[in-house]
Design a protein around this motif. Structure first.
Motif, PDB file in Angstrom:
ATOM      1  N   GLU A   7      -1.562   6.219   2.190  1.00  0.00           N
ATOM      2  CA  GLU A   7      -1.876   4.875   1.683  1.00  0.00           C
ATOM      3  C   GLU A   7      -1.939   4.854   0.158  1.00  0.00           C
ATOM      4  OE1 GLU A   7      -2.183   1.651   2.687  1.00  0.00           O
ATOM      5  OE2 GLU A   7      -1.146   2.535   4.399  1.00  0.00           O
ATOM      6  N   LYS A  10       1.649   4.955  -1.123  1.00  0.00           N
ATOM      7  CA  LYS A  10       2.308   3.687  -0.824  1.00  0.00           C
ATOM      8  C   LYS A  10       1.794   2.576  -1.748  1.00  0.00           C
ATOM      9  CE  LYS A  10       3.314   0.453   2.956  1.00  0.00           C
ATOM     10  NZ  LYS A  10       3.282  -0.673   2.065  1.00  0.00           N
ATOM     11  N   ALA A  11       0.482   2.558  -1.995  1.00  0.00           N
ATOM     12  CA  ALA A  11      -0.096   1.538  -2.876  1.00  0.00           C
ATOM     13  C   ALA A  11       0.449   1.670  -4.297  1.00  0.00           C
ATOM     14  CB  ALA A  11      -1.622   1.644  -2.866  1.00  0.00           C
ATOM     15  N   VAL A  13       3.367   2.806  -5.194  1.00  0.00           N
ATOM     16  CA  VAL A  13       4.742   2.303  -5.177  1.00  0.00           C
ATOM     17  C   VAL A  13       4.742   0.777  -5.060  1.00  0.00           C
ATOM     18  CG1 VAL A  13       6.915   2.276  -3.875  1.00  0.00           C
ATOM     19  CG2 VAL A  13       5.730   4.448  -4.280  1.00  0.00           C
ATOM     20  N   ASP A  14       3.924   0.241  -4.161  1.00  0.00           N
ATOM     21  CA  ASP A  14       3.877  -1.212  -3.955  1.00  0.00           C
ATOM     22  C   ASP A  14       3.440  -1.962  -5.212  1.00  0.00           C
ATOM     23  OD1 ASP A  14       4.696  -0.814  -1.359  1.00  0.00           O
ATOM     24  OD2 ASP A  14       2.703  -1.132  -0.459  1.00  0.00           O
ATOM     25  N   ARG A  15       2.519  -1.374  -5.991  1.00  0.00           N
ATOM     26  CA  ARG A  15       2.063  -2.002  -7.245  1.00  0.00           C
ATOM     27  C   ARG A  15       3.117  -1.905  -8.347  1.00  0.00           C
ATOM     28  NH1 ARG A  15      -2.667   0.928  -6.245  1.00  0.00           N
ATOM     29  NH2 ARG A  15      -2.011   2.424  -7.824  1.00  0.00           N
ATOM     30  N   GLY A  16       4.114  -1.034  -8.154  1.00  0.00           N
ATOM     31  CA  GLY A  16       5.120  -0.822  -9.193  1.00  0.00           C
ATOM     32  C   GLY A  16       4.705   0.197 -10.230  1.00  0.00           C
ATOM     33  N   ASN A  20       8.680   5.926  -6.857  1.00  0.00           N
ATOM     34  CA  ASN A  20       8.449   6.707  -5.646  1.00  0.00           C
ATOM     35  C   ASN A  20       7.409   7.763  -5.974  1.00  0.00           C
ATOM     36  OD1 ASN A  20       9.835   8.778  -7.014  1.00  0.00           O
ATOM     37  ND2 ASN A  20      11.760   8.277  -6.042  1.00  0.00           N
ATOM     38  N   ALA A  37       6.296   8.331  -0.533  1.00  0.00           N
ATOM     39  CA  ALA A  37       6.405   6.878  -0.417  1.00  0.00           C
ATOM     40  C   ALA A  37       7.502   6.403  -1.355  1.00  0.00           C
ATOM     41  CB  ALA A  37       5.083   6.212  -0.774  1.00  0.00           C
ATOM     42  N   GLY A  38       8.132   5.314  -0.977  1.00  0.00           N
ATOM     43  CA  GLY A  38       9.184   4.741  -1.801  1.00  0.00           C
ATOM     44  C   GLY A  38      10.532   5.345  -1.477  1.00  0.00           C
TER      45      GLY A  38
END
Length: 198
Positions: A7, A10-11, A13-16, A20, A37-38
């Motif tokens: 998590e 992933k967080a 990567v999701d936040r930018g 990756n 992740a990514g």
């Protein structure tokens, strides 16, 4: 624990924060976590993971320099020896004084660079992104820079006489070649020896 680290990656990567992320953790008993992740590469659907290769770029400079300094401690490399004592092809490099149209203006260096000059970035070698002349030389000759992973990049000329100024460039790549010459390349079982492709 695995779900929490998954998590976290992933967080990020999701936040930018990163394109990756890959993490591996181990203790004295072995690997306790590995995941990623990514995407493996921009625009790819392949996920990044523990087998993803990353370009370390200049972070390898310290590793290579320390490895060569260990050889100095062992008496196997002399810092004040000419680079060509270990890599004779280095003596073929000239100093670039500009490019006239598409004709490079080259001359012999005023002195022979030493291993110490490579280690202190005073060998005269540079990078194309700091030197318009070197960028023009690459365009005129068709020789790629070091990012291409092509052995022809080792034919790039000096941009200054050895010992005259600090120039951030591919001196450490040449240190790596000295390391290979003295130590011999090694590779993990089942893999080809690392190095620059021809």
């Amino acid at each position: 624990m695995k779900a929490g680290i998954d998590e976290l990656l992933k967080a990020a990567v999701d936040r930018g924060d990163v394109p990756n992320a890959v993490a591996v953790a181990a203790d004295r008993n072995g690997i306790v976590y590995e995941g990623g992740a990514g995407p493996r590469a921009a625009g790819s659907d392949d996920a990044a993971g523990p087998d993803t290769s990353f370009r370390l770029a200049s972070m390898t400079k310290m590793i290579t320099t320390v490895a060569v300094l260990r050889l100095v401690e062992q008496g196997r490399v002399d810092l004040d020896a000419p680079v060509a004592d270990y890599r004779p092809e280095f003596d073929e490099l000239m100093v670039l004084e500009g490019v006239d149209g598409d004709v490079p203006k080259l001359r012999p260096p005023a002195s022979r660079p030493t291993v110490r000059r490579l280690a202190t970035h005073t060998s005269g070698l540079g990078y194309w992104f700091w030197s318009a002349d070197l960028a023009a030389w690459e365009e005129a000759t068709g020789v790629p820079n070091v990012l291409a992973g092509d052995a022809r990049s080792f034919t790039a000329p000096l941009v200054a006489d050895p010992g005259t100024r600090i120039e951030y460039g591919h001196s450490t790549d040449w240190l790596g070649r000295i390391l290979e010459t003295v130590s011999g390349p090694t590779s993990p079982p089942g893999r080809d020896a690392p190095g620059v492709s021809d």
